[in-house]
Design a protein around this motif. Structure first.
Motif, short mmCIF file in Angstrom:
data_model
loop_
_atom_site.label_atom_id
_atom_site.label_comp_id
_atom_site.label_asym_id
_atom_site.label_seq_id
_atom_site.Cartn_x
_atom_site.Cartn_y
_atom_site.Cartn_z
N SER A 30 52.95 59.84 49.97
CA SER A 30 52.42 60.26 49.12
C SER A 30 52.68 62.08 48.80
CB SER A 30 50.99 61.14 49.29
OG SER A 30 50.29 61.59 50.38
N GLN B 62 47.07 64.67 47.67
CA GLN B 62 46.99 63.77 48.73
C GLN B 62 46.50 62.70 49.10
OE1 GLN B 62 50.38 66.41 51.57
NE2 GLN B 62 50.91 64.58 51.80
N GLU C 39 46.29 58.97 48.23
CA GLU C 39 46.21 57.96 48.92
C GLU C 39 45.45 56.91 48.45
OE1 GLU C 39 46.38 60.37 52.74
OE2 GLU C 39 49.04 60.75 52.08
N HIS D 7 44.98 53.39 48.51
CA HIS D 7 44.07 51.23 49.37
C HIS D 7 43.06 50.86 48.71
CE1 HIS D 7 47.92 53.16 52.09
NE2 HIS D 7 47.57 54.57 52.27
#
Length: 157
Positions: free
Chosen positions: A18, A34, A38, A42
Motif C-alpha cells: 500500500s 494505508q 489494504e 483484501h
C-alpha cells in the motif's frame, strides 16, 4: 535416462504494498490511507463507508475519524486506486479498481462484486453505432463503458 518435463510454476503475486501504491499515485502515505487501501484490496466484495470504518476499527483496534475515512476514500477514487459505485439502493460502495481489458464490467446486484468482462470483437462496433446515434441527437459522449448487472455465480447458489 528419462526426464519428466518440468512445468514452470506461475510467478507468485507480489505482496500488496500500500505504501508504494499511495506514493506512486501521488498520495500522502498515512496510517489511515494505508489501512483503508489494504481493507479494500483484501475485501471479497465492495464496502460501504460504514463497513470500511467498522473493518478499520477491527483491524487497528481504534475507531477512525469518519471524515478522515470519507476523505481517504475520495482520494483513492480520484487516484484510480479504487472504484466508487452507487448501487440501486443509492449507497456508495468502494472496491479495488477493476482493470478490464474491454473497459466493461459486470456488477452483482446482491453482493456488489465487480468483475471484468471479457473482450468481444463486436462490442466496439456496437458502442460506435450507439455513439453515432447519440451524436445525431446532439449528445457528445466523452467515455463509454458498459456495466452489466445481474447475479454472480456465488450469489445464485
Amino acid at each position: 535416462m528419462k526426464t519428466t518435463p518440468s512445468h514452470p510454476k506461475p510467478p507468485r503475486a507480489a505482496p500488496f504494498d500500500s505504501e508504494t501504491l499511495l506514493r506512486e499515485s501521488g498520495l500522502r502515505v498515512t496510517r489511515a490511507a494505508q489501512t483503508v487501501l489494504e481493507l479494500i484490496e483484501h475485501s471479497s466484495q465492495p464496502l460501504t463507508h460504514e463497513e470500511v470504518a467498522a473493518a478499520y476499527t477491527a483491524t487497528a483496534g481504534e475507531a477512525p475519524d469518519r471524515v478522515t475515512v470519507y476523505r481517504v476514500l475520495d482520494r483513492l477514487v480520484e487516484a484510480g486506486l479504487c472504484d466508487r459505485r452507487v448501487g440501486a439502493d443509492r449507497v456508495n460502495r468502494f472496491s479495488r479498481h477493476v482493470e478490464a481489458e474491454s473497459g466493461n464490467t459486470f456488477e452483482c446486484d446482491q453482493c456488489h462484486k465487480v468483475l471484468a468482462l471479457p473482450s468481444d470483437p463486436e462490442l466496439p462496433k456496437v458502442m460506435g453505432r450507439l455513439g453515432r446515434a447519440l451524436r445525431k441527437q446532439g449528445i457528445d459522449t466523452r467515455h463509454t463503458a458498459l456495466t452489466l448487472h445481474g447475479t454472480c455465480g456465488d450469489c445464485a447458489r
